[in-house]
Design a protein around this motif. Sequence first.
Motif, PDB file in Angstrom:
ATOM      1  N   ASP A  85     -32.219 107.900  34.029  1.00 42.16           N
ATOM      2  CA  ASP A  85     -30.924 107.779  34.519  1.00 42.16           C
ATOM      3  C   ASP A  85     -30.630 109.495  35.228  1.00 42.16           C
ATOM      4  N   ASP A  86     -30.117 109.427  36.545  1.00 42.29           N
ATOM      5  CA  ASP A  86     -29.818 110.673  37.194  1.00 42.29           C
ATOM      6  C   ASP A  86     -28.428 111.343  36.652  1.00 42.29           C
ATOM      7  N   ALA A  87     -28.299 112.656  36.866  1.00 40.69           N
ATOM      8  CA  ALA A  87     -27.281 113.303  36.455  1.00 40.69           C
ATOM      9  C   ALA A  87     -25.913 112.709  36.961  1.00 40.69           C
ATOM     10  N   ARG A  88     -25.917 112.117  38.187  1.00 36.61           N
ATOM     11  CA  ARG A  88     -24.578 111.563  38.473  1.00 36.61           C
ATOM     12  C   ARG A  88     -24.098 110.459  37.474  1.00 36.61           C
ATOM     13  N   PHE A  89     -25.364 109.642  37.154  1.00 33.33           N
ATOM     14  CA  PHE A  89     -24.830 108.234  36.559  1.00 33.33           C
ATOM     15  C   PHE A  89     -24.588 109.011  35.168  1.00 33.33           C
ATOM     16  N   VAL A  90     -25.172 109.924  34.655  1.00 38.66           N
ATOM     17  CA  VAL A  90     -24.816 110.531  33.197  1.00 38.66           C
ATOM     18  C   VAL A  90     -23.314 110.958  33.373  1.00 38.66           C
ATOM     19  N   LEU A  91     -22.791 111.782  34.384  1.00 39.77           N
ATOM     20  CA  LEU A  91     -21.657 112.151  34.724  1.00 39.77           C
ATOM     21  C   LEU A  91     -20.663 110.842  34.595  1.00 39.77           C
ATOM     22  N   ARG A  92     -20.996 109.677  35.372  1.00 40.66           N
ATOM     23  CA  ARG A  92     -20.145 108.621  35.536  1.00 40.66           C
ATOM     24  C   ARG A  92     -19.726 108.218  34.029  1.00 40.66           C
ATOM     25  N   ARG A  93     -20.972 108.112  33.163  1.00 41.76           N
ATOM     26  CA  ARG A  93     -20.851 107.422  31.773  1.00 41.76           C
ATOM     27  C   ARG A  93     -19.764 108.394  31.053  1.00 41.76           C
ATOM     28  N   MET A  94     -19.977 109.734  31.025  1.00 51.05           N
ATOM     29  CA  MET A  94     -19.141 110.621  30.623  1.00 51.05           C
ATOM     30  C   MET A  94     -17.500 110.527  30.848  1.00 51.05           C
ATOM     31  N   THR A  95     -17.661 110.325  32.091  1.00 49.06           N
ATOM     32  CA  THR A  95     -16.182 110.253  32.721  1.00 49.06           C
ATOM     33  C   THR A  95     -15.647 108.848  32.300  1.00 49.06           C
ATOM     34  N   GLU A  96     -16.258 107.819  32.323  1.00 46.94           N
ATOM     35  CA  GLU A  96     -15.696 106.341  31.981  1.00 46.94           C
ATOM     36  C   GLU A  96     -15.392 106.224  30.697  1.00 46.94           C
ATOM     37  N   HIS A  97     -16.038 106.744  29.583  1.00 54.22           N
ATOM     38  CA  HIS A  97     -15.958 106.790  28.397  1.00 54.22           C
ATOM     39  C   HIS A  97     -15.247 108.062  27.648  1.00 54.22           C
ATOM     40  N   LYS A  98     -14.891 109.057  28.480  1.00 53.64           N
ATOM     41  CA  LYS A  98     -14.374 110.165  27.914  1.00 53.64           C
ATOM     42  C   LYS A  98     -15.034 110.937  26.634  1.00 53.64           C
ATOM     43  N   VAL A  99     -16.107 111.094  26.940  1.00 49.16           N
ATOM     44  CA  VAL A  99     -17.005 111.927  25.943  1.00 49.16           C
ATOM     45  C   VAL A  99     -17.822 113.037  26.575  1.00 49.16           C
ATOM     46  N   ARG A 100     -17.854 113.891  25.497  1.00 49.11           N
ATOM     47  CA  ARG A 100     -18.590 115.237  26.038  1.00 49.11           C
ATOM     48  C   ARG A 100     -20.196 115.112  25.796  1.00 49.11           C
ATOM     49  N   ARG A 101     -20.664 114.242  25.038  1.00 43.67           N
ATOM     50  CA  ARG A 101     -21.915 114.144  24.772  1.00 43.67           C
ATOM     51  C   ARG A 101     -22.471 112.796  24.666  1.00 43.67           C
ATOM     52  N   LEU A 102     -23.639 112.647  24.983  1.00 45.72           N
ATOM     53  CA  LEU A 102     -24.114 111.305  24.990  1.00 45.72           C
ATOM     54  C   LEU A 102     -25.798 111.215  24.450  1.00 45.72           C
ATOM     55  N   PRO A 103     -25.874 110.539  23.838  1.00 47.94           N
ATOM     56  CA  PRO A 103     -27.614 110.135  23.077  1.00 47.94           C
ATOM     57  C   PRO A 103     -28.396 109.716  24.438  1.00 47.94           C
ATOM     58  N   VAL A 104     -29.536 110.116  24.561  1.00 52.17           N
ATOM     59  CA  VAL A 104     -30.569 109.765  25.491  1.00 52.17           C
ATOM     60  C   VAL A 104     -31.786 109.071  24.923  1.00 52.17           C
ATOM     61  N   ILE A 105     -31.854 107.893  25.544  1.00 54.19           N
ATOM     62  CA  ILE A 105     -32.923 106.950  24.915  1.00 54.19           C
ATOM     63  C   ILE A 105     -33.965 106.585  25.742  1.00 54.19           C
ATOM     64  N   GLU A 106     -35.132 106.389  25.143  1.00 53.52           N
ATOM     65  CA  GLU A 106     -36.156 105.854  25.878  1.00 53.52           C
ATOM     66  C   GLU A 106     -36.962 104.981  25.032  1.00 53.52           C
ATOM     67  N   ASP A 107     -37.324 103.752  25.634  1.00 52.39           N
ATOM     68  CA  ASP A 107     -38.105 102.862  24.941  1.00 52.39           C
ATOM     69  C   ASP A 107     -37.313 102.529  23.639  1.00 52.39           C
ATOM     70  N   HIS A 108     -35.885 102.374  23.629  1.00 51.93           N
ATOM     71  CA  HIS A 108     -35.066 101.882  22.558  1.00 51.93           C
ATOM     72  C   HIS A 108     -34.824 102.982  21.461  1.00 51.93           C
ATOM     73  N   ARG A 109     -35.270 104.165  21.806  1.00 54.02           N
ATOM     74  CA  ARG A 109     -35.469 105.232  20.765  1.00 54.02           C
ATOM     75  C   ARG A 109     -34.691 106.611  21.322  1.00 54.02           C
ATOM     76  N   LEU A 110     -34.157 107.049  20.270  1.00 48.56           N
ATOM     77  CA  LEU A 110     -33.357 108.455  20.656  1.00 48.56           C
ATOM     78  C   LEU A 110     -34.477 109.652  20.892  1.00 48.56           C
ATOM     79  N   VAL A 111     -34.171 110.152  22.193  1.00 48.19           N
ATOM     80  CA  VAL A 111     -35.060 111.283  22.617  1.00 48.19           C
ATOM     81  C   VAL A 111     -34.402 112.449  22.616  1.00 48.19           C
TER      82      VAL A 111
END
Length: 138
Positions: A85-111
């Motif tokens: 996911d690109d940085a703008r999508f990450v920004l949208r997720r943080m803004t929509e959910h009012k969170v300061r950090r997000l887990p990053v997933i690849e192939d259903h695993r935390l990376v």
Amino acid sequence: MPNARQLMTRGAECVGEEDTVLEAARRMRRLGVGALPICGADDRLKGMLTDRDIVVKALGADRDPATTTAGELAQGEVVYVDADDDARFVLRRMTEHKVRRLPVIEDHRLVGMVSQADVARALPEPDVGDLLEALSTD
């Protein structure tokens, strides 16, 4: 535009859903972090546990941190981003959910984990301002 993989901090540690809140708090202190992803025995993301969750949902509710598990405090939808996911999508997720950090997933695993500061370094100031405004309101 950078993606989450390029922005994230690699090697994020999970707290197991069966680990106690006390173990999670000690891990947070050791790592110098205020939140940990909760992972199940299947190594998949089950939620996030914050220091605030520990205080409000466990200590503030008179629950014993030595017997209350991280999984018991995991609630609601697990919010994350995909490594591609690109940085703008990450920004949208943080803004929509009012969170300061997000887990990053690849192939259903935390990376990794991506923080507000990671995104702020990658995007123009007006975009970052929108995130900060969203996070400062309830």
